[in-house]
Design an enzyme around this catalytic site. Structure first.
Site, PDB file in Angstrom:
ATOM      1  N   GLY A  78     -18.877  38.647  92.604  1.00 56.45           N
ATOM      2  CA  GLY A  78     -17.967  38.312  91.515  1.00 56.45           C
ATOM      3  C   GLY A  78     -18.177  36.902  91.044  1.00 56.45           C
TER       4      GLY A  78
ATOM      5  N   GLY B  26     -18.217  34.399  94.292  1.00 55.87           N
ATOM      6  CA  GLY B  26     -19.246  34.508  95.314  1.00 55.87           C
ATOM      7  C   GLY B  26     -19.676  35.939  95.542  1.00 55.87           C
ATOM      8  CB  THR B  27     -22.427  37.376  97.075  1.00 55.23           C
ATOM      9  OG1 THR B  27     -22.907  36.990  95.777  1.00 55.23           O
ATOM     10  CG2 THR B  27     -23.042  38.715  97.456  1.00 55.23           C
ATOM     11  CB  VAL B  28     -18.435  40.578  99.714  1.00 49.25           C
ATOM     12  CG1 VAL B  28     -17.999  41.093 101.103  1.00 49.25           C
ATOM     13  CG2 VAL B  28     -17.314  39.798  99.055  1.00 49.25           C
TER      14      VAL B  28
ATOM     15  CE  LYS C 122     -14.614  36.281  98.082  1.00 47.94           C
ATOM     16  NZ  LYS C 122     -13.295  36.759  97.596  1.00 47.94           N
TER      17      LYS C 122
ATOM     18  CG  ASP D  70      -6.202  40.182  91.661  1.00 49.79           C
ATOM     19  OD1 ASP D  70      -5.746  40.916  90.766  1.00 49.79           O
ATOM     20  OD2 ASP D  70      -7.414  39.996  91.824  1.00 49.79           O
TER      21      ASP D  70
END
Length: 746
Positions: free
Chosen positions: A25, A28-30, A44, A138
């Site tokens: 996203g 960052g990246t998971v 993450k 969220d």
């Protein structure tokens, strides 16, 4: 589902080796990752391009902390983290279960028993967060993972401490539109009640397969969330009253998570007992398949042919260059008219043409109780230049106009009709504008003819400082009436205030830069507007290299005193009074417990005192800076918002109570608001006082408190969080939530 690693994904984070991507996203990246011993985790990370930004690092650390708060019972337990690494990361347990949206896609709408068990368990998760004064903000189907032992809430990227919006000023409505609370959609504070609203929307989705406010463009969803009723068709009849109460537009009427959990489920049985067999089978499949994922890494893409040398960049003014490099832009649109002042994000270096404005730059007209409204920028969004945070948007009452900086231009709006009268051609910073009665003065520059050999050379050169009057009839800046060869046009120069024909300002000397340099020299000075004569110049302490704080938060003149709130290099706030005839400091008092962001507002003074809130309420004598009175002695332990003067009283909102009127001379309480409605009044927004009412913000409404009966009388729906009374027009002007609006002053 897992996807292959790309060619430049890191090979390790501490003891964890990425083996697949789970998603990526804006932050960052998971990854799916494993240790040498075979432990599998979800890891993450933060994107390298933002890892150097301290604000994003802080947000990432807070996300890790929030994940730890919710714990492994209700969330993915944090097993390891390194927020200080060059690429910050944290690792959590790998949850063996699908997100709720995939579960509903697989099974269809869930049975009522599943929805009730799911809702009760999520109440427990939110209750754990709220008990630690954290709100998720969220909550949506993709952020709830369904396991055989209960749901787990993930993704705390925009979770924060309740009441703290410092890290989320970049946008107004932060979250997912389809599952936002009305207050979040309008840019107001999202409290624990906002999470309850989102939870109800999530349960509607689980029971029906669709969000309560449908699908569509973000702007349409934000409008529906705030102003239309939810679609509850298909919700089991016994759940209707519960979910309808949770989806109340008024956050004060929504239930708590504890109350809701007790009505949803009695807690009997295992969570798995309430899940459909198809969903249980999918959970089991995932538990098996995670061990079958093998590391795969995609090759680097082929290099593109050299497109040739880029064209030489166009020469831009330093002001335009500074704004463009910051990537800050905004739109002002007259709602219901054909014209619009559109802006778009410009990134990197300067370009010959800006990118086109987004198709949804005009937001739906808000359902407010206003006489008029136009779309502008949000006052909570600071104009930021390479990480420097400056003063928020200010409203100026000038003749029959409301004057404000929108984007990089000064704009005049008719206070009576909302018609946009003019927009300046030149770039203007909000902190370099001062007004008085029917005139506006700009801190500007004189082009000295210098042309650098590159953009960088141009940015490092500073033109002489100049002052110019602004014609409020035509919307154009006049020729500078004075220029100073010993001072430079620097971004951090400030116009403080105008009084009796004298402009008080901050100006510097030294190299042009995007931030303070320790080699620069800084001064506060007074200039006669009529003659252009400099009356005095007083030195200011040097700023440390690359400091981001402007010197002054607010200033005004009282008699022969220049009264100001000044921010020191260490971030502390000082009340400072200077002699307007010489610039000499009469006294300087540090205000303990006051943060700069709390007091970036017009000063509240009378002939004797400076009044300061944002904690205890206190009155400082203008003569010597001593404390004339302090609410801590008369009302110990009470917290107050920003004060306002009017009708012979000092008004401030008391936390948990509402509006309180004080005797300005003694601090004696004259009266306090009647009823319990004031308990949720906003402490961050200063009251405004009219002839018969004082107006305070609470939720999405501006409430009028009758100055005779001391009770709430009427209210206006508003998106504003900054208010001003325009006496000539007889209007209350509100700025916030992307809109400028006018409400009748009764």
């Amino acid at each position: 589902m897992p996807s292959p690693l790309i060619h430049d994904d890191p090979h390790a984070f501490g003891p964890y080796r990425p083996i697949a991507r789970l998603g990526s996203g804006g932050m960052g990246t998971v990854y799916l990752a494993r240790t040498a011993g075979g432990r599998t985790v979800a890891l993450k990370t933060m994107h390298a391009r933002i890892a150097s930004d301290p604000a994003f690092r802080t947000r990432f650390r807070l996300e890790t902390d929030a994940a730890r708060v919710v714990g492994e019972r209700f969330g993915a337990g944090v097993v390891d983290a390194d927020p200080r690494a060059e690429t910050p990361w944290f690792a959590t347990e790998y949850v063996l279960g699908p997100p709720l949206d995939e579960a509903v896609q697989l099974c269809g709408p869930l049975p009522e028993t599943s929805v009730r068990a799911l809702g009760a368990a999520l109440c427990g998760a939110l209750g754990q967060l709220h008990a630690s004064d954290v709100v998720h903000r969220d909550l949506k189907p993709s952020n709830v993972l369904i396991t055989a032992y209960g749901p787990k809430v993930i993704d705390f990227g925009i979770a924060r401490a309740a009441g703290d919006d410092h890290l989320t000023r970049v946008g107004v409505a932060v979250g997912t539109p389809a599952f936002m609370s009305p207050e979040q959609a309008s840019g107001q504070e999202h409290t624990a009640a906002g999470d309850v609203f989102a939870l109800a929307g999530l349960l509607v989705f689980a029971a029906t397969g669709r969000p309560p406010f449908g699908h569509g463009q973000a702007a349409d969803l934000l409008y529906r969330v705030q102003y239309t009723e939810p679609d509850l068709n298909g919700v089991p009849e016994s759940l209707l009253p519960l979910l309808a109460q949770c989806l109340d537009k008024n956050p004060f009427r929504r239930p708590t998570t504890g109350w809701l959990a007790s009505r949803l489920h009695d807690g009997g049985g295992e969570f798995a007992d309430h899940l459909p067999d198809v969903l249980l089978a999918d959970i089991a499949r995932r538990a098996t398949e995670v061990w079958q994922v093998m590391p795969q890494r995609l090759p680097a893409p082929a290099e593109d042919p050299d497109p040739g040398a880029p064209p030489a960049p166009a020469r831009w003014s330093r002001r335009r260059l500074l704004l463009t490099g910051a990537g800050t832009t905004l739109a002002v649109a007259a709602t219901g008219t054909a014209g619009a002042w559109a802006w778009s994000r410009w990134g990197g270096g300067p370009h010959t043409q800006p990118a086109p404005a987004p198709s949804n730059s005009l937001l739906p007209k808000k359902q407010l109780d206003s006489r008029w409204q136009i779309q502008v920028a949000d006052p909570e969004t600071y104009l930021s230049v390479d990480g420097l945070e400056y003063l928020p948007a200010q409203l100026h009452s000038v003749a029959n106009l409301v004057v404000l900086v929108a984007g990089d231009s000064l704009n005049g709006v008719s206070a009576q009709t909302g018609k946009i009268s003019w927009k300046s051609d030149d770039t203007v910073y909000t902190w370099q504008v001062a007004s008085e009665s029917d005139r506006v003065i700009l801190v500007t520059e004189v082009d000295d003819g210098y042309i650098g050999s590159s953009v960088e050379d141009d940015a490092s050169h500073a033109n002489p400082l100049a002052l110019a009057s602004f014609d409020i009839l035509s919307g154009t800046a006049e020729k500078p009436f004075v220029q100073f060869s010993d001072l430079n046009a620097l971004p951090e120069n400030q116009a403080l205030c105008i009084a009796d024909g004298v402009l008080y300002l901050v100006a510097g000397r030294g190299e042009f830069s995007q931030g303070f340099l320790s080699s620069q020299s800084w001064y506060v000075l007074a200039v006669d507007i009529g003659t252009g004569k400099r009356l005095w110049t007083a030195p200011l302490p040097k700023r440390r290299q690359d400091s981001s704080q402007l010197y002054f938060l607010a200033a005004s003149v009282v008699g022969n005193r220049l009264v100001a709130l000044q921010e020191a290099d260490d971030g502390s706030v000082h009340a400072v009074v200077r002699d307007t005839r010489t610039g000499t400091v009469r006294w300087d008092r540090k205000l303990d417990g006051v943060a700069p962001d709390q007091v970036r507002q017009p000063l509240v003074t009378d002939a004797q005192h400076l009044y300061v809130g944002a904690g205890p309420l206190r009155a400082l004598r203008l003569g010597d800076g001593g404390v004339a009175w302090d609410s801590k002695s008369a009302r110990p332990g009470r917290t107050y918002g920003l004060p306002a003067l009017g009708k012979g009283s000092l008004y401030a909102v008391e936390k948990g109570l509402g509006l309180v009127a004080f005797d300005p001379a003694t601090g004696r309480v004259k009266w306090q608001e009647k009823g319990a409605q004031g308990a949720k009044a906003d402490l961050k927004t200063a009251p405004v006082v009219g002839p018969d009412y004082a107006y305070t913000k609470r939720g999405g409404r501006l409430w009028a408190i009758d100055l005779s009966s001391h009770a709430p009388d009427h209210s206006y729906r508003t998106t504003g969080d900054r208010f001003m009374i325009h006496e000539k027009a007889g209007e209350i002007i509100a700025l916030g939530g992307h809109f400028l609006a006018a409400f009748p002053l009764r």
